[in-house]
Design a protein around this motif. Structure first.
Motif, PDB file in Angstrom:
ATOM      1  N   ARG A   1       0.391  -0.956  -0.116  1.00  0.00           N
ATOM      2  CA  ARG A   1      -0.103   0.599  -0.337  1.00  0.00           C
ATOM      3  C   ARG A   1       1.147   1.299   0.130  1.00  0.00           C
ATOM      4  O   ARG A   1       0.678   2.630  -1.189  1.00  0.00           O
ATOM      5  CB  ARG A   1      -0.894   0.010   1.189  1.00  0.00           C
ATOM      6  CG  ARG A   1      -1.755   1.147   1.318  1.00  0.00           C
ATOM      7  CD  ARG A   1      -2.834   0.426   2.646  1.00  0.00           C
ATOM      8  NE  ARG A   1      -3.179  -0.050   2.625  1.00  0.00           N
ATOM      9  CZ  ARG A   1      -3.148  -1.317   3.426  1.00  0.00           C
ATOM     10  NH1 ARG A   1      -2.261  -0.617   4.434  1.00  0.00           N
ATOM     11  NH2 ARG A   1      -4.020  -2.221   3.420  1.00  0.00           N
ATOM     12  N   ASP A   2       2.073   1.160   1.288  1.00  0.00           N
ATOM     13  CA  ASP A   2       2.817   2.679   0.725  1.00  0.00           C
ATOM     14  C   ASP A   2       3.984   2.674   0.676  1.00  0.00           C
ATOM     15  O   ASP A   2       4.564   3.540  -0.151  1.00  0.00           O
ATOM     16  CB  ASP A   2       3.604   3.010   2.252  1.00  0.00           C
ATOM     17  CG  ASP A   2       4.565   1.475   2.769  1.00  0.00           C
ATOM     18  OD1 ASP A   2       4.132   0.812   1.704  1.00  0.00           O
ATOM     19  OD2 ASP A   2       4.895   0.893   4.145  1.00  0.00           O
ATOM     20  N   ARG A   3       4.183   1.336  -1.249  1.00  0.00           N
ATOM     21  CA  ARG A   3       4.610   1.678  -1.896  1.00  0.00           C
ATOM     22  C   ARG A   3       6.360   1.502  -1.539  1.00  0.00           C
ATOM     23  O   ARG A   3       7.217   1.803  -2.063  1.00  0.00           O
ATOM     24  CB  ARG A   3       4.935   2.260  -2.939  1.00  0.00           C
ATOM     25  CG  ARG A   3       3.872   2.435  -3.605  1.00  0.00           C
ATOM     26  CD  ARG A   3       3.445   1.425  -4.886  1.00  0.00           C
ATOM     27  NE  ARG A   3       2.252   1.513  -5.605  1.00  0.00           N
ATOM     28  CZ  ARG A   3       0.868   1.518  -5.797  1.00  0.00           C
ATOM     29  NH1 ARG A   3       0.533   1.238  -4.067  1.00  0.00           N
ATOM     30  NH2 ARG A   3       0.116   1.937  -6.350  1.00  0.00           N
TER      31      ARG A   3
ATOM     32  N   ASP B   1      15.643   4.857 -11.929  1.00  0.00           N
ATOM     33  CA  ASP B   1      14.700   4.324 -11.646  1.00  0.00           C
ATOM     34  C   ASP B   1      13.219   4.413 -11.036  1.00  0.00           C
ATOM     35  O   ASP B   1      12.240   4.040 -12.151  1.00  0.00           O
ATOM     36  CB  ASP B   1      14.522   3.192 -11.869  1.00  0.00           C
ATOM     37  CG  ASP B   1      16.150   2.330 -12.985  1.00  0.00           C
ATOM     38  OD1 ASP B   1      16.023   3.567 -13.659  1.00  0.00           O
ATOM     39  OD2 ASP B   1      16.576   1.156 -12.741  1.00  0.00           O
ATOM     40  N   VAL B   2      12.590   4.526  -9.714  1.00  0.00           N
ATOM     41  CA  VAL B   2      11.867   5.370  -9.376  1.00  0.00           C
ATOM     42  C   VAL B   2      11.189   6.427  -9.705  1.00  0.00           C
ATOM     43  O   VAL B   2      10.294   6.792  -9.931  1.00  0.00           O
ATOM     44  CB  VAL B   2      12.140   5.492  -7.686  1.00  0.00           C
ATOM     45  CG1 VAL B   2      11.062   5.945  -7.298  1.00  0.00           C
ATOM     46  CG2 VAL B   2      12.598   3.746  -7.531  1.00  0.00           C
TER      47      VAL B   2
ATOM     48  N   ALA C   1      10.498   0.585 -11.017  1.00  0.00           N
ATOM     49  CA  ALA C   1      10.659   0.869  -9.814  1.00  0.00           C
ATOM     50  C   ALA C   1      11.026   0.083  -8.575  1.00  0.00           C
ATOM     51  O   ALA C   1      11.380   0.612  -7.569  1.00  0.00           O
ATOM     52  CB  ALA C   1       9.252   1.657  -9.339  1.00  0.00           C
ATOM     53  N   VAL C   2       9.126  -1.062  -8.244  1.00  0.00           N
ATOM     54  CA  VAL C   2       9.522  -1.532  -8.077  1.00  0.00           C
ATOM     55  C   VAL C   2      11.056  -2.966  -8.084  1.00  0.00           C
ATOM     56  O   VAL C   2      11.606  -3.001  -6.649  1.00  0.00           O
ATOM     57  CB  VAL C   2       8.279  -2.326  -8.092  1.00  0.00           C
ATOM     58  CG1 VAL C   2       9.199  -4.016  -7.419  1.00  0.00           C
ATOM     59  CG2 VAL C   2       6.971  -2.131  -8.022  1.00  0.00           C
ATOM     60  N   GLN C   3      11.314  -3.135  -9.171  1.00  0.00           N
ATOM     61  CA  GLN C   3      12.902  -3.591  -8.939  1.00  0.00           C
ATOM     62  C   GLN C   3      13.994  -2.999  -8.495  1.00  0.00           C
ATOM     63  O   GLN C   3      14.555  -3.200  -8.184  1.00  0.00           O
ATOM     64  CB  GLN C   3      13.388  -3.689 -10.602  1.00  0.00           C
ATOM     65  CG  GLN C   3      12.472  -4.969 -10.952  1.00  0.00           C
ATOM     66  CD  GLN C   3      12.760  -5.251 -12.680  1.00  0.00           C
ATOM     67  OE1 GLN C   3      13.753  -5.708 -12.504  1.00  0.00           O
ATOM     68  NE2 GLN C   3      11.870  -5.062 -13.157  1.00  0.00           N
ATOM     69  N   ALA C   4      14.083  -1.555  -8.943  1.00  0.00           N
ATOM     70  CA  ALA C   4      14.712  -0.442  -8.148  1.00  0.00           C
ATOM     71  C   ALA C   4      15.087  -1.029  -6.459  1.00  0.00           C
ATOM     72  O   ALA C   4      15.910  -0.444  -5.870  1.00  0.00           O
ATOM     73  CB  ALA C   4      14.838   1.238  -8.496  1.00  0.00           C
ATOM     74  N   LYS C   5      13.657  -0.400  -6.012  1.00  0.00           N
ATOM     75  CA  LYS C   5      13.250  -0.351  -4.284  1.00  0.00           C
ATOM     76  C   LYS C   5      13.750  -1.842  -3.652  1.00  0.00           C
ATOM     77  O   LYS C   5      14.947  -1.957  -2.669  1.00  0.00           O
ATOM     78  CB  LYS C   5      11.644   0.424  -4.374  1.00  0.00           C
ATOM     79  CG  LYS C   5      11.362   1.185  -4.878  1.00  0.00           C
ATOM     80  CD  LYS C   5       9.431   1.325  -4.556  1.00  0.00           C
ATOM     81  CE  LYS C   5       9.198   3.094  -4.636  1.00  0.00           C
ATOM     82  NZ  LYS C   5       8.181   3.207  -4.531  1.00  0.00           N
ATOM     83  N   GLY C   6      13.216  -2.435  -4.502  1.00  0.00           N
ATOM     84  CA  GLY C   6      13.876  -4.317  -4.003  1.00  0.00           C
ATOM     85  C   GLY C   6      15.909  -4.112  -3.917  1.00  0.00           C
ATOM     86  O   GLY C   6      16.368  -4.755  -2.776  1.00  0.00           O
ATOM     87  N   ASN C   7      16.426  -3.299  -5.469  1.00  0.00           N
ATOM     88  CA  ASN C   7      17.500  -3.976  -5.231  1.00  0.00           C
ATOM     89  C   ASN C   7      18.287  -3.016  -3.938  1.00  0.00           C
ATOM     90  O   ASN C   7      19.114  -3.422  -3.869  1.00  0.00           O
ATOM     91  CB  ASN C   7      18.439  -2.963  -6.858  1.00  0.00           C
ATOM     92  CG  ASN C   7      18.015  -4.297  -7.638  1.00  0.00           C
ATOM     93  OD1 ASN C   7      18.306  -5.064  -7.563  1.00  0.00           O
ATOM     94  ND2 ASN C   7      17.307  -3.747  -8.676  1.00  0.00           N
ATOM     95  N   ILE C   8      17.205  -2.066  -3.838  1.00  0.00           N
ATOM     96  CA  ILE C   8      18.325  -0.976  -2.643  1.00  0.00           C
ATOM     97  C   ILE C   8      17.827  -1.194  -1.442  1.00  0.00           C
ATOM     98  O   ILE C   8      19.004  -1.794  -0.136  1.00  0.00           O
ATOM     99  CB  ILE C   8      17.740   0.709  -2.860  1.00  0.00           C
ATOM    100  CG1 ILE C   8      17.634   1.290  -4.043  1.00  0.00           C
ATOM    101  CG2 ILE C   8      17.903   1.300  -1.156  1.00  0.00           C
ATOM    102  CD1 ILE C   8      17.007   2.572  -4.373  1.00  0.00           C
ATOM    103  N   ALA C   9      17.087  -2.582  -1.108  1.00  0.00           N
ATOM    104  CA  ALA C   9      16.663  -2.858   0.400  1.00  0.00           C
ATOM    105  C   ALA C   9      17.551  -3.954   0.675  1.00  0.00           C
ATOM    106  O   ALA C   9      17.957  -4.004   1.065  1.00  0.00           O
ATOM    107  CB  ALA C   9      15.297  -3.882  -0.030  1.00  0.00           C
TER     108      ALA C   9
END
Length: 412
Positions: free
Chosen positions: A152-154, A241-242, A292-300
């Protein structure tokens, strides 16, 4: 999959450069026609190579995946892997909705598979076919990927992925479960073990970790310290990318059409020659899934690690190590196997990072032996309920991959 994300971005930039070069050649041909209008026609004709070169480069930019796929992939009969089957949506506590697929006897022990980052559960096509006659095989798309909806909060983290996995483990209760994770899926399984130790040895009776790491994946790639030193640059690029997702998505699709993404996945992800359908499936997934999702996962992933927690993960574990894996070097898997008290390593010499796909027979045969050992009581109960003969207890396939010692792991 961190390194593959970097390869994908480099491939997209190269593909864009090819397209720009093609446009540049055509533009220069038109400009020269204007400049040479007063000169003999044969002088103008001598510059037509610019037009043909530009046209060829543009054609490659939008049609290159067809010849690239033919050259890099083997023919096979696994085209059905590109078609997703029916499933159900499962709500999570953080607002994501997971697309879950199940196959196999409903009363049998459960294998829950967690795929690598940027992909979707379609990569477990071989595992479902090989293992669902014996066990219930559960596969799902990680939040925000494939058919699953984002949080929900991305916001993305390995802890959240582990919580999602716990929801699926709870749904399997009271049946026994083995967790199988590839790449970030393996990281998710390890995070699960850290967050939910009370389930280990009770409902969760074993884990399988495939081509994965125990720390920031930038530290355990074939590029080693050189890539890790670039982390201060890589993180801002991921954030771009986000912020610029529409542009990143257009670049990814153009790279997919040109075949550059296929090249990146083939030489970065596979240690052997994949089938055409496997190569297409992986290339299509990393293109379709949100940048954007892939980039956030990579940062995580860059902010994650469980190295010091591994000795407390007291559960039977099978750790696959790919000998040709550029994304996660062998030392990472060997460290996990050495630090986890009940872990064993399976070395698959020809496997790249996508070994569970390209060498599925070897991986799944070892998983079957492992599951037969740790599920002994549950599997016999399932056989009796379904009126089937018990599965033979002797090891399947070549013993070199995973020499089972009966009684090595308790079932309780």
């Amino acid at each position: 999959m961190m390194l593959l994300s970097i390869y994908q971005r480099l491939a997209a930039l190269i593909s864009l450069a090819v397209l720009a070069a093609g446009a540049g050649f055509i533009w220069s041909w038109f400009r020269l026609r204007e400049v040479l209008a007063a000169y003999p026609d044969d002088l103008i004709d001598s510059q037509e190579w610019r037009l043909w070169t530009g046209g060829l480069l543009i054609a490659v930019s939008f049609l290159g995946r067809l010849p690239v796929g033919l050259l890099l992939g083997e023919r096979s009969d696994d085209g059905a892997r590109l078609v997703r089957g029916p499933g159900e949506m499962v709500d999570t506590q953080d607002g994501a909705r997971l697309f879950v697929e199940q196959s196999g006897p409903p009363d049998a022990p459960v294998l829950i598979f967690v795929h690598g980052w940027g992909l979707d559960a379609g990569v477990w096509w071989e595992a479902r076919r090989m293992l669902s006659d014996r066990y219930q095989v559960v596969t799902y798309d990680l939040a925000g990927l494939g058919r699953s909806k984002p949080y929900r909060d991305r916001r993305y983290s390995l802890d959240r992925f582990a919580d999602d996995l716990m929801a699926l483990v709870s749904r399997a209760c009271p049946r026994k479960v083995i967790l199988v994770g590839h790449s970030i899926g393996g990281m998710t399984v390890q995070t699960f073990c850290r967050r939910y130790p009370e389930t280990l040895g009770r409902q969760v009776v074993g884990v399988v970790l495939e081509n994965t790491t125990h720390t920031d994946p930038l530290r355990t790639t074939a590029l080693g310290e050189g890539l890790e030193s670039l982390e201060p640059v890589i993180k801002p690029v991921m954030r771009l990318d986000v912020w610029l997702q529409p542009l990143a998505w257009l670049m990814n699709w153009q790279s997919y059409l040109s075949g550059m993404t296929h090249l990146a996945m083939r030489f970065g992800g596979f240690g052997t020659r994949p089938t055409k359908a496997q190569l297409e499936q992986v290339s299509r997934a990393v293109t379709r899934n949100s940048p954007a999702v892939q980039a956030k996962g990579n940062i995580a992933m860059m902010e994650w690690g469980v190295t010091e927690d591994l000795p407390q993960m007291r559960i039977p574990a099978l750790v696959f190590v790919g000998g040709s894996d550029l994304v996660t070097v062998a030392q990472a898997g060997e460290t996990i196997a050495r630090r986890m008290p009940q872990a064993r390593a399976v070395h698959v010499g020809d496997a790249g990072h996508l070994g569970p796909m390209e060498l599925a027979d070897e991986y799944n045969a070892a998983i079957a032996r492992f599951a037969d050992e740790v599920f002994t009581r549950g599997a016999r109960s399932a056989d009796a309920a379904l009126g089937r003969e018990p599965w033979p207890s002797e090891p399947l396939g070549e013993p070199r991959a995973f020499p089972v010692t009966p009684g090595a792991w308790p079932n309780d």
